[in-house]
Write an enzyme that holds these catalytic residues in place. Structure first.
Site, PDB file in Angstrom:
ATOM      1  N   ASN A  68     -19.091   6.932 -15.833  1.00 42.69           N
ATOM      2  CA  ASN A  68     -18.177   6.258 -16.376  1.00 42.69           C
ATOM      3  C   ASN A  68     -17.398   4.968 -15.637  1.00 42.69           C
ATOM      4  O   ASN A  68     -16.845   4.303 -16.226  1.00 42.69           O
ATOM      5  CB  ASN A  68     -17.149   7.193 -16.971  1.00 42.69           C
ATOM      6  CG  ASN A  68     -17.377   8.037 -18.063  1.00 42.69           C
ATOM      7  OD1 ASN A  68     -18.218   7.673 -18.980  1.00 42.69           O
ATOM      8  ND2 ASN A  68     -16.827   9.157 -18.163  1.00 42.69           N
ATOM      9  N   HIS A 122     -20.499  17.536 -14.707  1.00 42.89           N
ATOM     10  CA  HIS A 122     -20.618  16.779 -15.894  1.00 42.89           C
ATOM     11  C   HIS A 122     -22.023  16.489 -16.668  1.00 42.89           C
ATOM     12  O   HIS A 122     -22.652  16.042 -16.343  1.00 42.89           O
ATOM     13  CB  HIS A 122     -20.004  15.465 -15.441  1.00 42.89           C
ATOM     14  CG  HIS A 122     -19.715  14.474 -16.628  1.00 42.89           C
ATOM     15  ND1 HIS A 122     -20.012  13.088 -16.518  1.00 42.89           N
ATOM     16  CD2 HIS A 122     -19.470  14.562 -17.892  1.00 42.89           C
ATOM     17  CE1 HIS A 122     -19.933  12.717 -17.527  1.00 42.89           C
ATOM     18  NE2 HIS A 122     -19.430  13.419 -18.652  1.00 42.89           N
ATOM     19  N   SER A 155     -15.476  14.467 -17.401  1.00 41.83           N
ATOM     20  CA  SER A 155     -16.158  13.184 -17.317  1.00 41.83           C
ATOM     21  C   SER A 155     -15.261  12.209 -16.252  1.00 41.83           C
ATOM     22  O   SER A 155     -15.711  11.294 -16.173  1.00 41.83           O
ATOM     23  CB  SER A 155     -16.639  12.539 -18.634  1.00 41.83           C
ATOM     24  OG  SER A 155     -15.335  12.489 -19.637  1.00 41.83           O
ATOM     25  N   GLU A 160     -23.849  15.075 -13.661  1.00 46.85           N
ATOM     26  CA  GLU A 160     -22.983  14.562 -12.287  1.00 46.85           C
ATOM     27  C   GLU A 160     -22.508  15.903 -11.867  1.00 46.85           C
ATOM     28  O   GLU A 160     -21.813  16.556 -12.477  1.00 46.85           O
ATOM     29  CB  GLU A 160     -21.844  13.596 -12.835  1.00 46.85           C
ATOM     30  CG  GLU A 160     -22.598  12.094 -13.224  1.00 46.85           C
ATOM     31  CD  GLU A 160     -21.715  11.158 -13.418  1.00 46.85           C
ATOM     32  OE1 GLU A 160     -21.567  10.116 -13.067  1.00 46.85           O
ATOM     33  OE2 GLU A 160     -20.546  11.519 -14.375  1.00 46.85           O
TER      34      GLU A 160
END
Length: 379
Positions: A192, A141, A120, A153
């Site tokens: 993130n 991800h 991540s 992702e």
């Protein structure tokens, strides 16, 4: 390349979830872990999940049995990757551990096998360069839990070939997920990079404005269109996850995040959120409880500081050609559950007001807050 055989390394929550969605899409899956006991537990969870879907009438019992039979648990790494075409690695987010796993994997996997890391925050290029096949290495991800979350992702490293990117996007589509591409291997990727700094910013906002936790959370939910408050979302995610991501992102880019000491303190005190019974809020048992938030409390809080933070990071992603506004909106809708587009909220508040807020924060608290050129140009 016709993709049929996938090996998933790591059988924890993410690993067995990815194995399940892959087998549901018709792939032959090998699930690998270092101990048989871990694999037995993972297979039990997959069985439970499939039976639940069958009970609810989402799939037939026959389909559930068929999906389950397509997953083979194996401990020996060489045996686990013998027929693999794609290996999805889901080991804990520790760079040294990942590199160790890839050194071993690289020596036993066939030279045409594609490696995908379900990280991540860790840099794809750095991990890829420890292998003999950086052109066949990609970041993929999934979000937790993979059975339910729609977003994936996809992060190419510097040397990832176009064919591998296309094949990964095809695979994501085949398991009925929606992909967004993070075009540059930047710390935190897309979600993130937006979410983790916002948790820290919410702590600073509490210090600086005197707003309470529930007032900030109510404003995030009712004014910004998040499915829950930012502190509530942090508790749901887990302070261990947030602390780890913070450390990794800050190590590689001081501009992305301004760490607030509270996060590390909570992590050290094992106040990990819902999973430990206490984080920002206290929880009484395993059952997921919602924090009482209201529109009334939301009125007491102006969340412009948080909007400025998330928008500045979004603008950075666009300015640095890692993403574009459309992809970012798709990512926050699917990955964070935003009910309203981010840039729409920004326009309602006023880009000029947001830029002014950032300039004021920069003059008081340093360069971290300087507005991105894109935001300045959008005024």
């Amino acid at each position: 390349m016709n993709l049929n055989n996938i090996t998933v390394l790591g059988s924890g929550i993410m690993g067995h979830g990815i194995a399940q969605v892959s087998a549901t899409a018709g792939y032959n899956v090998v699930l690998r872990d270092i101990e048989q006991g871990f694999l037995d537990k993972a297979m039990e969870k997959i069985r439970w999940s499939l039976d639940k879907l069958a009970t609810k009438g989402k799939i037939t019992q026959q389909e559930a049995d068929s999906i389950y039979s397509r997953i083979t648990p194996i401990v020996n790494l060489a045996d686990a990757v013998k027929n693999a075409q794609l290996v999805i690695e889901v080991v804990p987010e520790i760079m040294d551990l990942k590199k160790k796993v890839y050194a071993e994997l690289d020596s036993v996997a066939g030279k045409d096998v594609i490696f995908a890391s379900n990280t991540s925050t860790l840099p794809i290029t750095e991990i890829a360069n420890t292998t003999s096949r950086p052109d066949k290495f990609i970041g993929i991800h999934f979000f937790n839990p993979p059975q339910l979350m729609k977003l994936v992702e996809v992060i190419p490293g510097e040397k990832t070939s176009h064919e591998i990117v296309d094949l990964t996007l095809e695979y994501v589509k085949s398991v009925k997920k929606e992909s967004v591409i993070c075009r540059r291997d930047v710390p935190g990727f897309i979600i993130n990079r937006l979410f983790i700094p916002m948790v820290h910013e919410a702590c600073y906002m509490m210090d600086r404005t005197g707003a309470t936790m529930t007032e900030i959370d109510s404003a995030v939910k009712f004014k910004l269109g998040f499915p829950m408050g930012i502190f509530e979302l942090a508790d749901f995610t887990g302070m261990d996850v947030i602390h780890k991501a913070t450390t990794e992102m800050y190590l590689r880019d001081k501009k992305v995040i301004l760490p607030h000491p509270t996060i590390e303190k909570m992590f050290d005190a094992k106040k990990l959120g819902q999973k430990s019974g206490e984080g920002f809020y206290k929880y009484s048992d395993d059952k997921y409880e919602r924090v009482a938030l209201s529109e009334e409390m939301a009125q007491k809080c102006n969340p412009i500081q948080l909007v400025a933070n998330i928008l500045n990071n979004a603008a950075w992603l666009v300015s640095n050609k890692a993403s574009d506004i459309e992809e970012i909106e798709k990512a926050v809708f699917l990955g964070l559950g935003l009910k309203k587009p981010l840039f729409e909220t920004a326009k309602e508040i006023g880009i000029k007001n947001i830029v002014n807020e950032l300039k004021q924060l920069a003059s008081k608290h340093g360069k971290f807050y300087e507005p991105d050129p894109l935001l300045i140009s959008m005024q």
